[in-house]
Scaffold this motif. Structure first.
Motif, PDB file in Angstrom:
ATOM      1  N   GLN C  58      42.094 -34.310 -14.129  1.00  0.00           N
ATOM      2  CA  GLN C  58      43.100 -34.502 -13.075  1.00  0.00           C
ATOM      3  C   GLN C  58      43.636 -33.161 -12.612  1.00  0.00           C
ATOM      4  O   GLN C  58      43.700 -32.889 -11.405  1.00  0.00           O
ATOM      5  N   VAL C  59      44.005 -32.349 -13.540  1.00  0.00           N
ATOM      6  CA  VAL C  59      44.585 -31.068 -13.147  1.00  0.00           C
ATOM      7  C   VAL C  59      43.536 -30.208 -12.466  1.00  0.00           C
ATOM      8  O   VAL C  59      43.782 -29.629 -11.403  1.00  0.00           O
ATOM      9  N   ILE C  60      42.364 -30.162 -13.041  1.00  0.00           N
ATOM     10  CA  ILE C  60      41.343 -29.252 -12.497  1.00  0.00           C
ATOM     11  C   ILE C  60      40.905 -29.716 -11.130  1.00  0.00           C
ATOM     12  O   ILE C  60      40.886 -28.954 -10.154  1.00  0.00           O
ATOM     13  N   VAL C  61      40.536 -30.984 -11.032  1.00  0.00           N
ATOM     14  CA  VAL C  61      39.956 -31.452  -9.770  1.00  0.00           C
ATOM     15  C   VAL C  61      41.033 -31.700  -8.736  1.00  0.00           C
ATOM     16  O   VAL C  61      41.016 -31.168  -7.632  1.00  0.00           O
ATOM     17  N   TYR C  62      41.997 -32.535  -9.079  1.00  0.00           N
ATOM     18  CA  TYR C  62      42.996 -32.936  -8.093  1.00  0.00           C
ATOM     19  C   TYR C  62      43.910 -31.782  -7.734  1.00  0.00           C
ATOM     20  O   TYR C  62      43.935 -31.300  -6.593  1.00  0.00           O
ATOM     21  N   ALA C  63      44.652 -31.334  -8.708  1.00  0.00           N
ATOM     22  CA  ALA C  63      45.631 -30.307  -8.385  1.00  0.00           C
ATOM     23  C   ALA C  63      44.938 -28.994  -8.074  1.00  0.00           C
ATOM     24  O   ALA C  63      45.366 -28.248  -7.201  1.00  0.00           O
ATOM     25  N   GLY C  64      43.862 -28.739  -8.747  1.00  0.00           N
ATOM     26  CA  GLY C  64      43.232 -27.441  -8.595  1.00  0.00           C
ATOM     27  C   GLY C  64      42.277 -27.352  -7.433  1.00  0.00           C
ATOM     28  O   GLY C  64      42.044 -26.280  -6.905  1.00  0.00           O
ATOM     29  N   ALA C  65      41.684 -28.430  -7.022  1.00  0.00           N
ATOM     30  CA  ALA C  65      40.695 -28.342  -5.949  1.00  0.00           C
ATOM     31  C   ALA C  65      41.159 -29.044  -4.694  1.00  0.00           C
ATOM     32  O   ALA C  65      41.174 -28.460  -3.613  1.00  0.00           O
ATOM     33  N   ILE C  66      41.570 -30.280  -4.865  1.00  0.00           N
ATOM     34  CA  ILE C  66      41.864 -31.078  -3.663  1.00  0.00           C
ATOM     35  C   ILE C  66      43.097 -30.556  -2.950  1.00  0.00           C
ATOM     36  O   ILE C  66      43.113 -30.365  -1.727  1.00  0.00           O
ATOM     37  N   VAL C  67      44.125 -30.309  -3.689  1.00  0.00           N
ATOM     38  CA  VAL C  67      45.338 -29.836  -3.032  1.00  0.00           C
ATOM     39  C   VAL C  67      45.107 -28.458  -2.450  1.00  0.00           C
ATOM     40  O   VAL C  67      45.604 -28.123  -1.367  1.00  0.00           O
TER      41      VAL C  67
END
Lengths: 639, 106, 230
Positions: C58-67
């Motif tokens: 979650q942190v890597i993909v969502y917060a780190g990439a998507i946002v």
């Protein structure tokens, strides 16, 4: 041999198609010969089928050939089939035979006409339709031919359509026929509703077995009679026939004398089991309508001055005789008279055509006279036809008319009296015609005796001459037939009654049994001949020896003002009624349909508001949907 | 403090997930900036993943976590494509909002 | 008061604060940052439920990439203008309906939970046990993904490839489209750039990199158009 029955209508159909596509290229006179040969081929095929039928035993003479299934629709299956039995083959024989002769005549008569090929296109199509009519194995094929002959009649009557009067005559014929056709169609529906089929075999079986209720049979018979009244020009739908004389004379001969107008009589004869299964008042009605028409038409013919109009009213009158015969149950006599009438009436019409042709298109009899010196062959053949129709033995007309009067006497002497009066008038007006045209002094020159105020205009260049061989040959052949035609049904011996035994399988069961002494029969015949001769003598004393003054009241010349009455009614109150119906159709029926469309449109306009194009509105709608669905499922499952 | 017997039951997570989902839905319907609308969609997806994980733990089923993985992947792909579209649109008209894209009307 | 309660309250507060922040922020950059807050809160909640791997992802993909992607687009397009939240072009009904529907969803879920006495349990899975003895959750998850869900897994990889292709196609600046929309645009831009440079030269101003860059950029674009057309 009998299986070749399909060839009978195939020949004129092929002729029609060939002329339709290549008639213009074939031109005159080749187009005419193609048509005549097509008709002749059909006649040959008919003769072959006739001998094929003769070869079978009397009870077996009924052959149904189905070409294909025409209408397979649910409970109703209609085949395109032919029924070859004595009645239809008899009809086909004289239709094709007389038709061929008339085609031959037309090649000469229509010589020089610009639309020569088109004439023969229609003529062949007519013969095809008439053959479909008589050979049909069910009511729908007969109706196909019925409508076909009506359409061809329209085309041929208004053949020279650039003249407004001719076009109107054609329309009048078609529209009046249509009124009759309405009756035919209703009869078909009724037959289907009661028996479940419109095959003659099924309908007659139903009528005889009792499956068809007497009321239904009466209804069908009556409705078919309505159709016959329209097609065969009886009261009250006869007013198209005199106007139809606007067409070329061969058309009048073929269609309005020999074939199409007899279709009504044929139809009534064909459905004799239905008439027998119904109430008695229908045949009585038919007989009375026939005999009254015969009388009225004869009275009108007495005062006509156009050579063809006399013959037109004469046709109506003779058709009345045939219906009289049908009504009293003497079907054989009706068919016999139909055949002999075809011979002598076609002869008379073609003869009058020859006169018109020789007189440079003059048709008013007051401008003719003494033509027997100029047109000997025409005169002799015309006289043969005259004697035949007047009922002078041994010509054909005497035998057939006598049969009818005998049957009428047996059924109801009142009918016989009226028939006799008509015979008197028939002899009178035909003699009048012959004397005015062929005897006496020539009246077509300028210094002739003054005519009445309504005299036709004088044609300057009138040099009467005999017609070419193309036209006189059919006249001679028909005159021969009119002379010996009586031999078909001589009443002296049982073997002589050939037509009666030949037609027995078709109508023998419902044929009237004459219960009259032979002495009375002879007496009746003598009376009829006497009246005929009386008519001739009276006409001679007026028009030939000029002893008596002519009696031609105006009311008769105007045909009892029947035409004017109908016009006034249809144009006046009739038109109001029709306009009301049309308004109803426009406002109510069309309005309902259009109203549905308008309602859908306005509903659409209301709903269109939701299609705003804004994504967020759509999102709102979707979310609302989600909530509703969610609520539905959750409330169903949890509580 | 009387919170001694207060335990965090899975129901709490589910309610929280529902609330975040609802907030995301409201935001999607109210905001006009396409990027912010997209972020609200991400909010809703996250709420769903939270619910999945909660149920996975409740029912002792790893399928819920596997579903979360797939939701994540799909969300990523969706963001990629969606942002591509937004870039293509807003490049020409940077001040466009969701209400300006209203050609699909009847 | 257990640790889990404390963690839950904290993380929940972060989530809710972030969610509300996304909704009400006028500046999209602020909204993106609020989203990050929510994502972190969700990650913490994952940890609290023993979904360690998912929390990390979650942190890597969502917060780190998507946002970060979001922020890229915002900065790239310059769409960080402030949205006027006071007006609602679609009428007041939109906002009212939105609030009603949102609360409706929440209410429905709460009601569903309440009807089961806050248990909301189904059947335990027989063979998909979340926690095996001694094995961390990532092993179990990995095993499930590559045996039971391998087909879906492969499909999602295909999906990713397609998404990347789609993004490339969508975001490509096509010279032809530019020409169709505004024929001669590249040419004109080059001319304008040149004139600016000439004006500056005449005026004696030292042409700084900006105009020259403009000219160069216009020339590049014109060359690209020729190449693309060829």
């Amino acid at each position: 041999m009998v299986e070749l029955v399909w060839l009978i209508p195939a020949f004129p159909l092929a002729g029609f198609l060939v002329l339709l596509l290549g008639g213009r290229r074939l031109g005159e006179p080749l187009a005419g010969w193609v048509a005549t040969l097509a008709c002749a081929g059909s006649f040959v095929a008919t003769v072959i089928v006739y001998f094929g039928l003769l070869g079978k035993a009397a009870e077996d003479r009924q052959f149904v050939q189905t070409l294909f299934e025409w209408l397979p629709s649910g409970g109703l299956t209609v085949d395109l089939g032919f029924l070859a039995d004595p009645l239809s083959i008899t009809m086909a024989l004289f239709v094709t035979g007389v038709g061929t002769l008339i085609h031959l005549y037309s090649i000469g008569y229509m010589h020089g006409d610009a639309a020569f090929p088109r004439f023969f296109v229609y003529m062949n199509l007519f013969v095809f339709s008439m053959l479909m009519l008589v050979l049909g194995s069910n009511l729908l094929v007969t109706f196909l031919g019925w409508e076909g002959v009506g359409a061809c009649s329209y085309w041929l009557i208004s053949f020279w359509f650039t003249n407004e009067a001719n076009a109107s005559a054609g329309k009048k014929a078609f529209v009046t026929n249509r009124v009759g056709d309405w009756g035919f169609m209703l009869a078909m529906f009724l037959a289907f509703a009661s028996v479940g089929s419109i095959n003659y075999a099924n309908i007659f079986a139903g009528a005889q077995s009792g499956q068809m209720a007497a009321v239904t049979a009466t209804g069908i018979g009556l409705l078919l009679f309505v159709g016959a009244v329209g097609k065969s020009a009886q009261i009250p739908l006869y007013l198209w026939l005199p106007d139809a004389m606007a067409g070329p004379t061969p058309v009048s001969a073929l269609i309005h004398a020999a074939t199409m107008v007899t279709a009504g009589v044929f139809l009534m004869t064909r459905v004799n089991p239905i008439l027998a299964a119904g109430y008695d008042w229908v045949p009585t009605l038919i007989a009375w309508v026939g005999v009254i028409t015969a009388l009225i038409a004869a009275t009108i013919a007495v005062a006509q001055n156009d050579i063809k109009k006399v013959l037109a009213y004469s046709t109506i009158s003779q058709l009345g005789y045939m219906f009289l015969a049908v009504g009293v149950g003497a079907y054989v006599a009706a068919i016999f008279h139909m055949v002999t009438h075809a011979f002598f009436k076609a002869l008379l019409f073609l003869g009058s055509g020859s006169v018109i042709h020789g007189m440079n298109d003059e048709q008013d009899m007051r401008r003719m006279g003494g033509l027997r010196k100029f047109m000997p062959i025409t005169a002799v053949t015309f006289i043969v036809g005259w004697l035949a129709i007047a009922g002078v033995p041994p010509f054909a007309g005497f035998w057939s008319k006598d049969d009818i009067l005998l049957a009428a006497f047996d059924e109801n002497p009142a009918l016989w009296v009226i028939g006799l009066a008509t015979a008197l008038l028939t002899a009178f007006y035909m003699s009048r015609q012959v004397f005015m045209v062929f005897f006496g002094e020539p009246r077509w020159t300028e210094d002739a005796e003054p005519a009445e105020a309504e005299a036709a205009p004088v044609h300057n260049e009138i040099h009467p001459h005999e017609s070419p061989w193309l036209m006189t040959t059919p006249l001679v052949v028909l005159a021969g037939l009119a002379f010996v035609g009586g031999g078909l049904n001589l009443p002296f011996t049982d073997e002589g009654k050939f037509l009666e035994s030949w037609l027995d399988p078709v109508m023998g069961a419902n044929e009237l049994d004459i219960t009259v002494d032979s002495g009375v029969k002879v007496g009746l015949a003598v009376v009829a001949v006497a009246f005929g001769l009386l008519g001739i003598v009276v006409a001679a004393s007026i028009y030939l020896w000029r002893r008596l003054k002519p009696v031609e009241p105006k009311v008769l010349a105007h045909a009892w003002y029947y035409d004017e009455t109908v016009t006034a009614f249809v144009g006046g109150p009739g038109r109001k009624g029709f306009e009301a119906v049309a308004a109803f159709d426009r406002v109510v029926i069309d309005g309902a349909v259009n109203g549905v469309g308008a309602a859908v449109r306005s509903l659409g306009r209301l709903i269109r508001v939701a299609q705003s194009g804004f994504v967020r509105s759509y999102a709102l709608g979707m979310t609302a949907g989600v909530v509703i669905v969610l609520a539905y499922f959750l409330t169903r499952l949890s509580f | 403090m009387i919170v001694a017997d207060l335990y965090v039951t899975p129901a709490w997570y589910l309610v929280l997930g529902a609330v975040i989902f609802g907030l995301g839905a409201i935001g999607l319907l109210v905001r006009r900036n396409p990027l912010v609308m997209f972020m609200c969609v991400e909010l809703m997806l996250n709420a769903v993943t939270l619910t999945f994980v909660t149920f996975s733990r409740m029912l002792n089923d790893v399928g819920g976590q596997a579903t979360v993985v797939f939701v994540l992947v799909v969300a990523a792909a969706e963001v990629v494509v969606g942002l591509g579209i937004i870039v293509a649109l807003l490049r020409k008209r940077p001040e466009a909002t969701a209400d300006d894209l209203a050609l699909l009307e009847g | 008061m257990t640790v889990e309660l404390f963690v839950f309250v904290f993380a929940a507060a972060a989530c809710l604060a972030g969610a509300i922040g996304v909704i009400v922020s006028r500046n999209p950059v602020h909204a993106a940052l609020s989203l990050v807050g929510t994502l972190f809160g969700i990650a913490v909640l994952f940890l609290a439920q023993d979904a360690n791997f998912l929390a990390a992802v979650q942190v890597i993909v969502y917060a780190g990439a998507i946002v970060v992607l979001f922020l890229f687009v915002i900065m790239f397009l310059g769409v960080d203008q402030v949205e006027n939240l006071r007006i609602e072009p679609l009428g007041a009904g939109q906002r009212i309906a939105a609030v009603v529907l949102g609360t409706g969803i929440v209410a429905l879920v709460v009601m569903a939970l309440w009807s089961t006495d806050w248990e909301a349990t189904g059947r335990h899975s027989a063979y998909q046990a979340l926690a095996k003895e001694g094995q961390p959750d990532i092993n179990v998850l990995g095993e499930a993904l590559f045996t039971r869900y391998v087909f879906a897994f492969e499909l999602t990889s295909v999906l990713l490839v397609i998404a990347v292709l789609g993004a490339v196609v969508l975001a490509r600046r096509s010279a032809r489209i530019d020409e169709i929309i505004d024929p001669g645009q590249a040419e004109r831009e080059r001319e304008i750039g040149e004139r600016i440079v000439q004006a500056e030269v005449r005026a004696g101003v030292e042409p700084d990199g900006q105009e020259a860059d403009l000219v160069a950029a216009a020339e590049d674009e014109a060359r690209e158009t020729e190449e693309v057309k060829a």
